[in-house]
Motif scaffolding. Sequence first.
Motif, PDB file in Angstrom:
ATOM      1  N   SER A  86       3.300   1.436  -3.240  1.00 51.89           N
ATOM      2  CA  SER A  86       2.298   1.943  -4.246  1.00 51.89           C
ATOM      3  C   SER A  86       2.015   3.472  -4.259  1.00 51.89           C
ATOM      4  N   TRP A 104       4.937  -2.760 -12.178  1.00 52.49           N
ATOM      5  CA  TRP A 104       4.107  -1.575 -12.465  1.00 52.49           C
ATOM      6  C   TRP A 104       4.682  -1.265 -14.107  1.00 52.49           C
ATOM      7  N   HIS A 107      10.284  -5.520  -3.386  1.00 52.59           N
ATOM      8  CA  HIS A 107       9.673  -4.277  -4.215  1.00 52.59           C
ATOM      9  C   HIS A 107      10.170  -4.120  -5.473  1.00 52.59           C
ATOM     10  N   LYS A 136       0.742  -1.298  -0.078  1.00 51.87           N
ATOM     11  CA  LYS A 136      -0.032   0.125   0.175  1.00 51.87           C
ATOM     12  C   LYS A 136       0.717   1.145  -0.034  1.00 51.87           C
ATOM     13  N   LEU A 157       5.558   4.830  -6.314  1.00 51.31           N
ATOM     14  CA  LEU A 157       5.344   4.581  -7.542  1.00 51.31           C
ATOM     15  C   LEU A 157       4.171   5.656  -7.969  1.00 51.31           C
ATOM     16  N   MET A 159       7.468  -5.420  -7.826  1.00 49.43           N
ATOM     17  CA  MET A 159       6.457  -4.492  -7.772  1.00 49.43           C
ATOM     18  C   MET A 159       6.728  -3.415  -8.757  1.00 49.43           C
TER      19      MET A 159
END
Length: 119
Positions: A54, A103, A96, A51, A58, A99
């Motif tokens: 992001s 993305w 990450h 959470k 990002l 992640m």
Amino acid sequence: MNTASFFTYTGPGRISIARFPPRRTPRGYRVFRALAPGPWFSSVGREEYVKRYSAEVLARLDPQATWDALVGLAGEAEPVLLCWERPPFSDANWCHRRMVAAWFAETLGMDVPELAPAL
């Protein structure tokens, strides 16, 4: 572009997206602090981490500008985004950098695979 662990890849194009590298990391890597997690990185569980990463990291970046900056930072080499965690990944072992790879896939349609560890 690829991702890898500091511990499994020491070749060209290394770009740290960690808060700091492990001790004795071979020289020659670059640093891209904009993709490093916040100071909360080791004090929250996975759900909260996702959470926060992001929303706080990002969501504040432009995917294409970030991609272009990473490619430029790697110079003539293919960029390899590094953080600490070693594969294989699981619910208990995640990172990450994957992640970031997701993305780029979601926003730019770019596949960013994990390099297989050297044997």
